[in-house]
Write an enzyme that holds these catalytic residues in place. Structure first.
Site, mmCIF file in Angstrom:
data_model
loop_
_atom_site.group_PDB
_atom_site.id
_atom_site.type_symbol
_atom_site.label_atom_id
_atom_site.label_comp_id
_atom_site.label_asym_id
_atom_site.label_seq_id
_atom_site.Cartn_x
_atom_site.Cartn_y
_atom_site.Cartn_z
ATOM 1 N N GLY A 1 0.833 -1.211 0.000
ATOM 2 C CA GLY A 1 0.000 0.000 0.000
ATOM 3 C C GLY A 1 0.858 1.248 0.000
ATOM 4 N N GLY B 1 4.120 0.839 2.370
ATOM 5 C CA GLY B 1 4.936 -0.277 1.872
ATOM 6 C C GLY B 1 5.620 0.081 0.559
ATOM 7 C CE LYS C 1 2.815 8.960 12.526
ATOM 8 N NZ LYS C 1 1.655 9.541 11.905
ATOM 9 C CG ASN D 1 -2.133 9.022 13.452
ATOM 10 O OD1 ASN D 1 -1.150 8.534 14.005
ATOM 11 N ND2 ASN D 1 -2.121 9.301 12.166
ATOM 12 C CB SER E 1 -3.662 6.151 6.624
ATOM 13 O OG SER E 1 -3.717 6.448 7.999
HETATM 14 N N1 NDP Z 1 -0.626 6.323 4.332
HETATM 15 C C1 NDP Z 1 -0.037 7.197 5.142
HETATM 16 O O1 NDP Z 1 0.176 8.373 4.760
HETATM 17 C C2 NDP Z 1 0.380 6.802 6.509
HETATM 18 C C3 NDP Z 1 0.119 5.548 7.029
HETATM 19 N N2 NDP Z 1 0.597 5.206 8.269
HETATM 20 C C4 NDP Z 1 0.344 3.888 8.837
HETATM 21 O O2 NDP Z 1 1.077 2.915 8.098
HETATM 22 C C5 NDP Z 1 0.385 1.654 8.110
HETATM 23 C C6 NDP Z 1 0.161 1.240 6.663
HETATM 24 O O3 NDP Z 1 -0.727 2.207 6.106
HETATM 25 P P1 NDP Z 1 -0.936 2.420 4.535
HETATM 26 O O4 NDP Z 1 0.260 2.092 3.785
HETATM 27 O O5 NDP Z 1 -1.548 3.744 4.391
HETATM 28 O O6 NDP Z 1 -2.040 1.318 4.258
HETATM 29 P P2 NDP Z 1 -2.628 0.823 2.865
HETATM 30 O O7 NDP Z 1 -4.037 0.458 3.137
HETATM 31 O O8 NDP Z 1 -2.329 1.806 1.784
HETATM 32 O O9 NDP Z 1 -1.770 -0.461 2.585
HETATM 33 C C7 NDP Z 1 -1.826 -1.605 3.367
HETATM 34 C C8 NDP Z 1 -1.547 -2.768 2.452
HETATM 35 O O10 NDP Z 1 -1.460 -3.943 3.237
HETATM 36 C C9 NDP Z 1 -2.023 -4.983 2.458
HETATM 37 N N3 NDP Z 1 -2.341 -6.151 3.260
HETATM 38 C C10 NDP Z 1 -3.292 -6.308 4.210
HETATM 39 N N4 NDP Z 1 -3.257 -7.559 4.710
HETATM 40 C C11 NDP Z 1 -2.267 -8.203 4.040
HETATM 41 C C12 NDP Z 1 -1.761 -9.517 4.083
HETATM 42 N N5 NDP Z 1 -2.268 -10.441 4.902
HETATM 43 N N6 NDP Z 1 -0.761 -9.843 3.255
HETATM 44 C C13 NDP Z 1 -0.237 -8.942 2.378
HETATM 45 N N7 NDP Z 1 -0.680 -7.665 2.296
HETATM 46 C C14 NDP Z 1 -1.684 -7.319 3.117
HETATM 47 C C15 NDP Z 1 -3.217 -4.338 1.830
HETATM 48 O O11 NDP Z 1 -3.688 -5.149 0.785
HETATM 49 P P3 NDP Z 1 -5.067 -4.883 0.010
HETATM 50 O O12 NDP Z 1 -4.652 -4.040 -1.140
HETATM 51 O O13 NDP Z 1 -5.510 -6.230 -0.369
HETATM 52 O O14 NDP Z 1 -5.979 -4.180 0.951
HETATM 53 C C16 NDP Z 1 -2.626 -3.011 1.400
HETATM 54 O O15 NDP Z 1 -2.047 -3.091 0.128
HETATM 55 C C17 NDP Z 1 -0.912 1.907 8.879
HETATM 56 O O16 NDP Z 1 -0.777 1.535 10.229
HETATM 57 C C18 NDP Z 1 -1.109 3.424 8.769
HETATM 58 O O17 NDP Z 1 -1.848 3.971 9.839
HETATM 59 C C19 NDP Z 1 1.360 6.067 8.998
HETATM 60 C C20 NDP Z 1 1.638 7.312 8.530
HETATM 61 C C21 NDP Z 1 1.124 7.805 7.288
HETATM 62 C C1 KPL Z 2 0.068 12.150 10.172
HETATM 63 C C2 KPL Z 2 -0.781 11.552 9.082
HETATM 64 C C3 KPL Z 2 -2.124 12.179 9.162
HETATM 65 C C4 KPL Z 2 -0.091 11.990 7.803
HETATM 66 O O1 KPL Z 2 -0.140 11.165 6.767
HETATM 67 C C5 KPL Z 2 -0.856 10.056 9.250
HETATM 68 O O2 KPL Z 2 -0.149 9.493 10.046
HETATM 69 C C6 KPL Z 2 -1.849 9.234 8.517
HETATM 70 O O3 KPL Z 2 -2.280 9.621 7.421
HETATM 71 O O4 KPL Z 2 -2.209 8.181 9.063
#
Ligand code: NDP
Ligand code: KPL
Length: 288
Positions: free
Chosen positions: A10, A13, A172, A176, A242
């Site tokens: 996602g 990642g 952090k 959120n 997110s």
């Molecule tokens: N996005 C952001 O800006 C930020 C995110 N975060 C945190 O980072 C973490 C990740 O968030 P984010 O990247 O946004 O999430 P996303 O929803 O964009 O990505 C998560 C990914 O994990 C995959 N997934 C779920 N279960 C499995 C599994 N069993 N095996 C393989 N892949 C799997 C999902 O697949 P599928 O496509 O099938 O759903 C998806 O592609 C969260 O805790 C979020 O709160 C923190 C700061 C900022």
């Molecule tokens: C701080 C913020 C809001 C920035 O992307 C975040 O952590 C999220 O989107 O989950």
């Protein structure tokens, strides 16, 4: 060559997999379904990631590093990837929001070392396999040997080694509890935080969360409310969160991790959290 598995293709990642591949390491991305080629959009350019993508854990073997980048509630579903990839020399970096990263993954990593990471990266899945990196390249981790090794692994990331990780986790979490909840509930981007009435709600949510954090031992104070608001002001008005992205896509959100945690810990420690409780109830009612 150092081997790295990134679990979850996602927003986070994809950004992290690109940074590690750019550093010359062998990266395998573990995805739930075939996303096609992984594309990262940044600063107006699109780049195809030079990584291997797996959709079945059977194809994975032990690696030096695992970066767990699923949503927190999907951690148990990632168990098979962790079982295949973890050995005594593996370090698992839990790149997720919330507090209690190590508890969440307990029992899933065998003999591997676990390193919780606070993610200061803003990234958005804009289509299957396509991620827009809005800003940020910082991970905050507990100070120690693993932090130093992670900094050496990915020179392109800003790795902050934090001696008081509990307080850092709460700081952090503060970012959120207001932004994620408000954007998800209003289906609007960060510009919504500029509205005067919303600003009052943000202050209420943050003030309660600071009080709860203090009750559980985090070194927080009123200045953290102002610091979090100023952090929001530095994000772009068109950035989302997110939780907003999940809500717009009809996916489950991490609301238990944010306003749920503040509400539950507030109850446990006798700290009133009416604003967080109301937001938690509203978010829960909108879950798929
Ligand atoms: N996005 C952001 O800006 C930020 C995110 N975060 C945190 O980072 C973490 C990740 O968030 P984010 O990247 O946004 O999430 P996303 O929803 O964009 O990505 C998560 C990914 O994990 C995959 N997934 C779920 N279960 C499995 C599994 N069993 N095996 C393989 N892949 C799997 C999902 O697949 P599928 O496509 O099938 O759903 C998806 O592609 C969260 O805790 C979020 O709160 C923190 C700061 C900022
Ligand atoms: C701080 C913020 C809001 C920035 O992307 C975040 O952590 C999220 O989107 O989950």
């Amino acid at each position: 060559m150092t081997s790295v598995a990134v679990v979850g293709a996602g927003g986070i990642g994809t950004v992290l997999a690109a940074a590690i591949a750019d550093a010359g390491h062998e990266v395998v991305v573990c995805a739930r379904s075939t996303p096609g080629p992984l594309i990262l959009e940044r600063g107006g350019t699109s780049t195809k990631l030079d990584v291997r993508v797996l959709t079945e854990p059977d194809g994975l073997s032990n690696v030096d590093w695992v970066l767990l980048c699923t949503k927190a509630h999907d951690t148990p579903a990632a168990a098979a990837w962790l079982e295949r990839s973890c050995a005594a020399g593996t370090t698992v970096v839990v790149c997720q929001n919330g507090i209690g990263h190590a508890d969440r993954i307990a029992g899933l990593t065998g003999p591997a070392q676990v390193l919780p990471a606070l993610v200061y990266i803003a990234a958005e899945r804009v289509a299957p396999g396509r991620v827009r990196h809005h800003r940020g390249a910082r991970l905050v981790v507990p100070a120690g040997d693993a932090a130093a090794r992670l900094a050496g692994l990915v020179p392109g990331l800003d790795i902050t080694a934090e001696p008081d990780f509990r307080t850092a986790s709460w700081r952090k979490l503060l970012t959120n509890v207001a932004a994620n909840a408000v954007t998800a509930l209003t289906a609007r981007r960060m510009d919504v935080l500029g509205e005067p009435e919303i600003r009052e709600l943000v202050t209420a949510l943050l003030t309660e969360a600071v009080a709860v954090g203090r009750a559980v031992g985090a070194d927080l104070g009123p200045a953290d409310v102002a610091a979090t608001v100023s952090f929001y002001d530095q994000l772009g008005p068109a950035d989302g969160t997110s939780m907003l992205y999940d809500r717009l896509a009809g996916r489950p959100t991490e609301y238990e991790l944010f306003n749920g945690a503040v509400t539950r810990l507030g109850r446990k420690h006798g700290v009133p959290t009416p604003a967080n409780q109301a937001v938690y109830a509203l978010l829960g009612a909108g879950e798929p």
